[in-house]
Design an enzyme around this catalytic site. Structure first.
Site, PDB file in Angstrom:
ATOM      1  N   CYS A 274       0.831  -1.227   0.000  1.00  7.12           N
ATOM      2  CA  CYS A 274       0.000   0.000   0.000  1.00  7.12           C
ATOM      3  C   CYS A 274       0.856   1.264   0.000  1.00  7.12           C
ATOM      4  O   CYS A 274       0.325   2.369  -0.157  1.00  7.12           O
ATOM      5  CB  CYS A 274      -0.925   0.009   1.206  1.00  7.12           C
ATOM      6  SG  CYS A 274      -1.847  -1.518   1.415  1.00  7.12           S
TER       7      CYS A 274
ATOM      8  N   HIS B 220      -9.173   3.393  -1.105  1.00 10.78           N
ATOM      9  CA  HIS B 220      -7.779   2.954  -0.984  1.00 10.78           C
ATOM     10  C   HIS B 220      -7.396   2.055  -2.158  1.00 10.78           C
ATOM     11  O   HIS B 220      -7.364   0.828  -2.034  1.00 10.78           O
ATOM     12  CB  HIS B 220      -7.600   2.243   0.365  1.00 10.78           C
ATOM     13  CG  HIS B 220      -6.193   1.791   0.637  1.00 10.78           C
ATOM     14  ND1 HIS B 220      -5.081   2.363   0.061  1.00 10.78           N
ATOM     15  CD2 HIS B 220      -5.730   0.806   1.457  1.00 10.78           C
ATOM     16  CE1 HIS B 220      -4.000   1.745   0.503  1.00 10.78           C
ATOM     17  NE2 HIS B 220      -4.366   0.795   1.343  1.00 10.78           N
TER      18      HIS B 220
HETATM   19  N1  COA Z   1     -16.812   1.162   4.253  1.00  8.69           N
HETATM   20  C1  COA Z   1     -18.123   1.491   4.078  1.00  8.69           C
HETATM   21  N2  COA Z   1     -18.970   0.757   3.313  1.00  8.69           N
HETATM   22  C2  COA Z   1     -18.450  -0.318   2.713  1.00  8.69           C
HETATM   23  C3  COA Z   1     -17.103  -0.713   2.860  1.00  8.69           C
HETATM   24  C4  COA Z   1     -16.283   0.089   3.660  1.00  8.69           C
HETATM   25  N3  COA Z   1     -15.006  -0.225   3.845  1.00  8.69           N
HETATM   26  N4  COA Z   1     -16.875  -1.831   2.130  1.00  8.69           N
HETATM   27  C5  COA Z   1     -18.050  -2.132   1.551  1.00  8.69           C
HETATM   28  N5  COA Z   1     -18.992  -1.225   1.892  1.00  8.69           N
HETATM   29  C6  COA Z   1     -20.416  -1.224   1.513  1.00  8.69           C
HETATM   30  C7  COA Z   1     -20.596  -1.308   0.011  1.00  8.69           C
HETATM   31  O1  COA Z   1     -20.658  -0.031  -0.569  1.00  8.69           O
HETATM   32  C8  COA Z   1     -21.909  -2.047  -0.088  1.00  8.69           C
HETATM   33  O2  COA Z   1     -22.945  -1.119   0.183  1.00  8.69           O
HETATM   34  P1  COA Z   1     -24.372  -1.220  -0.572  1.00  8.69           P
HETATM   35  O3  COA Z   1     -24.953  -2.545  -0.147  1.00  8.69           O
HETATM   36  O4  COA Z   1     -25.122  -0.038  -0.052  1.00  8.69           O
HETATM   37  O5  COA Z   1     -24.051  -1.158  -2.031  1.00  8.69           O
HETATM   38  C9  COA Z   1     -21.869  -3.010   1.100  1.00  8.69           C
HETATM   39  O6  COA Z   1     -20.974  -2.425   2.054  1.00  8.69           O
HETATM   40  C10 COA Z   1     -21.379  -4.394   0.734  1.00  8.69           C
HETATM   41  O7  COA Z   1     -20.213  -4.252  -0.068  1.00  8.69           O
HETATM   42  P2  COA Z   1     -19.237  -5.487  -0.359  1.00  8.69           P
HETATM   43  O8  COA Z   1     -18.205  -5.048  -1.341  1.00  8.69           O
HETATM   44  O9  COA Z   1     -20.067  -6.699  -0.678  1.00  8.69           O
HETATM   45  O10 COA Z   1     -18.554  -5.687   1.056  1.00  8.69           O
HETATM   46  P3  COA Z   1     -17.635  -6.877   1.499  1.00  8.69           P
HETATM   47  O11 COA Z   1     -18.243  -7.466   2.714  1.00  8.69           O
HETATM   48  O12 COA Z   1     -17.289  -7.781   0.359  1.00  8.69           O
HETATM   49  O13 COA Z   1     -16.269  -6.127   1.886  1.00  8.69           O
HETATM   50  C11 COA Z   1     -14.741  -5.341   3.498  1.00  8.69           C
HETATM   51  C12 COA Z   1     -16.186  -5.321   3.017  1.00  8.69           C
HETATM   52  C13 COA Z   1     -14.607  -4.402   4.683  1.00  8.69           C
HETATM   53  C14 COA Z   1     -14.344  -6.766   3.926  1.00  8.69           C
HETATM   54  C15 COA Z   1     -13.822  -4.865   2.309  1.00  8.69           C
HETATM   55  O14 COA Z   1     -14.167  -3.534   1.976  1.00  8.69           O
HETATM   56  C16 COA Z   1     -12.359  -4.944   2.679  1.00  8.69           C
HETATM   57  O15 COA Z   1     -11.750  -6.001   2.608  1.00  8.69           O
HETATM   58  N6  COA Z   1     -11.736  -3.808   3.091  1.00  8.69           N
HETATM   59  C17 COA Z   1     -10.341  -3.784   3.491  1.00  8.69           C
HETATM   60  C18 COA Z   1      -9.432  -3.617   2.289  1.00  8.69           C
HETATM   61  C19 COA Z   1      -7.977  -3.824   2.685  1.00  8.69           C
HETATM   62  O16 COA Z   1      -7.651  -4.683   3.488  1.00  8.69           O
HETATM   63  N7  COA Z   1      -7.086  -3.031   2.099  1.00  8.69           N
HETATM   64  C20 COA Z   1      -5.692  -3.092   2.410  1.00  8.69           C
HETATM   65  C21 COA Z   1      -5.462  -2.374   3.709  1.00  8.69           C
HETATM   66  S1  COA Z   1      -3.880  -2.641   4.430  1.00  8.69           S
END
Ligand code: COA
Length: 370
Positions: free
Chosen positions: A69, A318
């Site tokens: 990242c 991100h």
């Molecule tokens: N913040 C706010 N809303 C979020 C979100 C977040 N981080 N991630 C997803 N959403 C919302 C989506 O917009 C969607 O909303 P909607 O139903 O109104 O359209 C809903 O949540 C479901 O989205 P989806 O993509 O199916 O979520 P998910 O459960 O597959 O993924 C996380 C959610 C948190 C697991 C994923 O965003 C993630 O892995 N984040 C971390 C990324 C990471 O690790 N990056 C490297 C960092 S070191």
């Protein structure tokens, strides 16, 4: 039809050239650096050649930088050093990641590739899990209230509302953050950064080259970087990132100003706990004190030390290999007073902070209005 990585690169580079106040020919670029993880296996080899092609910079050398990242932060540092050394006059720095088009299990795999393979990934630990361990330890050591973690997300979503480039334009409140589904306790969905597509291009120029191009240049006043063990259990602390401390100390050693004159911070808030750790490790709060600052509104956009006025990784999004460059873009527009409705008044200096994975690498860059 969503844009692919090549189109993202092209759009970002074109925007960088068209935004030079008095214009600049592409043939002036002497070298370029591309920060990208290559999420989902996109162009794992020779991605640098794709940038050369899409940016139309002739035969200028391009180097790909991969530090998870922090890829773009390290690419920016390499570009700044090339100019500082006198080797180059004009350098293009680009960050890129295309993440949204890979299916869920694939995403989990690619989000994990930058974690320690033997100790963390094979045991099933995700990045949310690693930061959850850090958050739990911080709560245990300092009594950090969960409301402070929630407030980081609330503030960054409020800032994202004012940023047309943000992924989320949605206000949230503390109760929603605290009630959101758990991802890795104590972190819930709204404590996490999302999965994002994006590219950012930056043009760096030596002082004498920049002068005729603009009346409002922004200088890079200092850069620093640091590293640490990849696996969490090999580090000295779980509540502090030594790579960040090292990077910040180096950047301030190289700059001609100290922390007291920095107007705002763009920090790596991949998870809400990461913003609190950053404020402390960068030296803007004593260990355990960032939570109180956050709850008191010090880090709000209109507070004494705004943090992540662009919405941060939490709300702006991100795109892994691009985030470090997007932070520099925010420093640039704020210091030129061209940030529109999210403009912070009277800022002269800014700090950006980009972290690789769970903290094994970090960069800090200091910017100053000339
Ligand atoms: N913040 C706010 N809303 C979020 C979100 C977040 N981080 N991630 C997803 N959403 C919302 C989506 O917009 C969607 O909303 P909607 O139903 O109104 O359209 C809903 O949540 C479901 O989205 P989806 O993509 O199916 O979520 P998910 O459960 O597959 O993924 C996380 C959610 C948190 C697991 C994923 O965003 C993630 O892995 N984040 C971390 C990324 C990471 O690790 N990056 C490297 C960092 S070191």
């Amino acid at each position: 039809m969503p844009e692919g990585p090549r189109a993202l690169l092209r759009t970002a580079v074109d925007a960088a050239f068209t935004s030079v106040d008095r214009g600049m020919d592409r043939s002036r670029v002497e070298e370029a650096f591309l920060g990208t993880l290559g999420f989902s296996g996109w162009q794992l080899g020779n991605a640098s050649a794709v940038l050369a092609e899409e940016a139309r910079i002739g035969h200028a050398p391009v180097t790909r930088v991969e530090n998870a990242c922090a890829s773009a932060g390290f690419a920016l540092r390499a570009g700044a050093r090339a100019i500082e050394s006198g080797e180059r006059d004009v350098v293009l720095v680009v960050g890129l990641e295309k993440m949204s088009d890979s299916p869920s299990p694939h995403r989990r795999y690619w989000l994990g590739v930058s974690g320690d393979t033997e100790w963390e990934r094979l045991a099933g630990l995700t990045f949310a899990g690693v930061y959850a361990l850090m958050a739990s330890r911080h709560i245990a050591e300092y009594g950090t209230p969960r409301e402070a973690l929630a407030e980081v997300a609330v503030k960054n979503h409020a800032n994202g509302l004012l940023n047309p480039n943000a992924q989320f334009h949605k206000a949230i409140d503390r109760a929603q953050v605290l009630a959101a589904p758990r991802v890795a306790d104590p972190l819930g969905l709204l404590d996490c950064c999302p999965v994002t597509d994006g590219a950012v291009a930056l043009l760096l120029a030596a002082e004498e080259v920049a002068k005729p191009l603009t009346d409002t240049p922004v200088a890079i006043a200092g850069t620093g970087a640091g590293s640490d063990a990849l696996a969490l259990q090999e580090r000295d602390s779980m509540t502090s990132l030594a790579a960040t401390r090292h990077a910040a100390d180096e950047a301030f050693r190289r700059a001609s100003f100290d922390r007291s004159t920095v107007g705002f911070l763009e920090v790596h808030d991949c998870f809400t706990i990461a913003e609190l750790l950053a404020i402390e490790d960068l030296g803007f709060a004593a260990p355990g004190e960032a939570a109180r600052m956050t709850l008191e509104g010090v880090t709000a956009r209109n507070g004494r030390l705004p943090v992540n006025p662009d919405g941060g990784l939490k709300a702006k999004g991100h795109p892994i290999g691009a985030s470090g460059a997007s932070q520099a873009y925010e420093a640039f527009v704020q210091l030129r007073t061209s940030a529109g409705p999210r403009q912070i008044s009277g800022v002269e200096r800014a700090l950006t902070h980009n972290v690789g994975g769970s903290g094994a690498s970090a960069t800090v860059t200091l910017f100053e209005r000339v």
